[in-house]
Design an enzyme around this catalytic site. Structure first.
Site, mmCIF file in Angstrom:
data_model
loop_
_atom_site.group_PDB
_atom_site.id
_atom_site.type_symbol
_atom_site.label_atom_id
_atom_site.label_comp_id
_atom_site.label_asym_id
_atom_site.label_seq_id
_atom_site.Cartn_x
_atom_site.Cartn_y
_atom_site.Cartn_z
ATOM 1 N N LEU A 34 0.826 -1.218 0.000
ATOM 2 C CA LEU A 34 0.000 0.000 0.000
ATOM 3 C C LEU A 34 0.855 1.261 0.000
ATOM 4 C CD1 LEU A 34 -2.958 -0.924 2.407
ATOM 5 C CD2 LEU A 34 -2.814 -1.137 -0.083
ATOM 6 N N ASP A 58 5.490 -6.101 2.403
ATOM 7 C CA ASP A 58 6.503 -5.690 1.435
ATOM 8 C C ASP A 58 7.126 -6.932 0.808
ATOM 9 O OD1 ASP A 58 8.706 -4.599 0.134
ATOM 10 O OD2 ASP A 58 9.181 -3.216 1.768
ATOM 11 N N ILE A 59 7.265 -6.946 -0.513
ATOM 12 C CA ILE A 59 7.880 -8.104 -1.165
ATOM 13 C C ILE A 59 9.380 -8.192 -0.869
ATOM 14 C CG2 ILE A 59 6.169 -8.345 -3.002
ATOM 15 C CD1 ILE A 59 8.131 -6.884 -4.869
ATOM 16 N N THR A 133 6.873 -4.867 -18.797
ATOM 17 C CA THR A 133 6.477 -3.746 -19.642
ATOM 18 C C THR A 133 7.222 -3.755 -20.970
ATOM 19 O OG1 THR A 133 6.593 -1.313 -19.795
ATOM 20 C CG2 THR A 133 8.225 -2.379 -18.421
ATOM 21 N N ASP A 134 6.644 -3.113 -21.973
ATOM 22 C CA ASP A 134 7.338 -2.967 -23.256
ATOM 23 C C ASP A 134 8.486 -1.972 -23.176
ATOM 24 O OD1 ASP A 134 5.844 -0.627 -23.048
ATOM 25 O OD2 ASP A 134 4.822 -0.849 -24.967
ATOM 26 N N GLU A 135 8.540 -1.178 -22.106
ATOM 27 C CA GLU A 135 9.591 -0.161 -22.000
ATOM 28 C C GLU A 135 10.988 -0.758 -21.872
ATOM 29 O OE1 GLU A 135 8.908 3.388 -19.794
ATOM 30 O OE2 GLU A 135 6.750 3.069 -19.698
ATOM 31 N N TYR A 159 13.167 3.518 -14.426
ATOM 32 C CA TYR A 159 12.049 2.580 -14.323
ATOM 33 C C TYR A 159 12.248 1.386 -15.237
ATOM 34 C CZ TYR A 159 7.613 0.486 -15.652
ATOM 35 O OH TYR A 159 6.636 -0.421 -15.969
ATOM 36 N N SER A 162 15.054 -0.911 -14.258
ATOM 37 C CA SER A 162 14.755 -1.772 -13.106
ATOM 38 C C SER A 162 13.833 -2.923 -13.506
ATOM 39 C CB SER A 162 14.134 -0.946 -11.971
ATOM 40 O OG SER A 162 12.842 -0.467 -12.311
ATOM 41 N N LYS A 163 12.901 -2.669 -14.415
ATOM 42 C CA LYS A 163 12.032 -3.754 -14.883
ATOM 43 C C LYS A 163 12.815 -4.739 -15.761
ATOM 44 C CE LYS A 163 8.242 -4.436 -14.393
ATOM 45 N NZ LYS A 163 7.559 -5.266 -13.355
#
Length: 357
Positions: A34, A58-59, A133-135, A159, A162-163
């Site tokens: 959250l 938290d993961i 993501t496609d990014e 971002y 990191s993905k």
């Protein structure tokens, strides 16, 4: 049979949880820390529903992850939890490294430990589905072919970097340890419950308030737009039938420049909520482009169609109309999100402490 969903109070995660439980009785354990973008009010319709178990956490908390796996024994993990806003990553990349990279690592380790304890049909059926993501693929030239699953990684923002790192970790845990993983790379999502920092909801709420509609640069940055519930149906298809270790691109087949998206939103608002001050287009303002702004993304989603029979149900016209109408119909939700009141709503209904932004 239980599904573990991380980030299930966020925009895409909450839509996935709602759609899943609208179609089947298999319970979901929803793990979400959250942050500012996690909002349990999105799941208000499930309050008291025994099929939805919420765990605030938290993961990056390995002890909590081990406890969740041991207690609920999920047959699959669908991993949405991530920091996802490019502008925030430019100004504060540390949170993106922690959640997207370290968090995915801890989740993979917990899932691997749990999977190794399984046997027989439970072990065979287990899946770890990583939502990306496609990014991660970088930026396309105007006439370049769309991204396929074989496209090289060229992330250009904190971002997307990191993905990309999290995607590589998922791949490595499969090839090194045998963890049965699936990865999906989606295009730009839009639809109900999206936090109003992303382009489409920001334009809607700003236009309704008579505020400027800021567009970066010349507004000709192109994205492929995917209605969020189409994305959810694509994830369900991959979870049900995707080949272990494979990546599936999920796209909307809707390439459109940001400028055209904003103009479309304005046209719909002129029809559905006219402004006495004049057409909403008068509020469009071009602002200095952000650093490293990718020029074009485009998803080639033929693999998921060919192997799993999935295609998006919404066109850009139908999806944006539904989205604009949803925000017009949910003014109180928008007001609570903008004011932060949704945190107090969570405390009242769930007794959970408000998370730190």
């Amino acid at each position: 049979m239980t599904l573990l969903v991380t980030g299930g109070a966020g925009f895409i995660g909450s839509n996935f949880v709602l759609d899943w439980l609208a179609q089947r009785d298999e319970p979901i354990v929803n793990l979400d820390v959250l942050t500012y973008a996690g909002n349990l009010e999105n799941l208000d319709g499930l309050h008291g529903d025994a099929r939805h178990r919420f765990v605030q956490g938290d993961i990056c908390d390995r002890a909590l992850l081990d406890k969740v796996f041991t207690e609920y024994r999920p047959r699959a993990v669908v991993h949405f939890a991530a920091e996802s806003h490019v502008d925030r990553s430019i100004h504060g990349p540390a949170a993106f490294v922690r959640t997207n990279i370290e968090g995915t690592f801890h989740l993979l380790e917990a899932a691997l430990g749990f999977w190794r304890m399984l046997s027989g049909s439970e072990r065979e059926a287990f899946r770890f589905l990583h939502v990306s993501t496609d990014e991660v693929y970088g930026s396309l030239a105007a006439n370049a072919p769309a991204f396929t699953e074989a496209h090289g990684y060229e992330p250009n923002s904190p971002y997307s970097a990191s993905k990309a790192a999290s995607d590589h970790l998922v791949r490595a845990w499969h090839h090194t340890y045998g963890l049965p993983v699936l990865t999906t790379n989606c295009s730009n999502n839009y639809g109900p419950y999206q936090f109003p920092e992303k382009l489409i909801p920001l334009m809607i709420v700003n236009a309704l308030a008579g505020k400027p509609l800021p567009i970066y640069g010349d507004g000709m940055n192109v994205r492929d737009w995917l209605y969020v519930r189409d994305h959810c149906s694509g994830i369900r298809a991959v979870l049900a039938g995707g080949r272990i270790g494979e990546t599936y691109n999920i796209g909307g087949w809707n390439e459109m420049p940001n400028r055209r998206i904003v103009q479309t939103v304005c046209t719909l608002l002129n029809e559905l909520r006219p402004d006495s001050g004049g057409p909403h287009e008068r509020l469009i303002t071009f602002v200095t482009d952000r650093p490293g702004h990718d020029r074009r993304y485009a998803i080639d989603a033929r693999k998921i169609e060919r192997e799993l029979g999935w295609r998006p149900a919404e066109t850009l016209d139908t999806g944006i109309r539904k989205t604009v109408q949803w925000y017009l119909d949910h003014g109180p939700w928008v007001a609570r999100v903008q004011s932060g009141e949704y945190r107090a709503w969570v405390r009242r209904h769930y007794g959970a402490p408000a998370a730190t932004p």
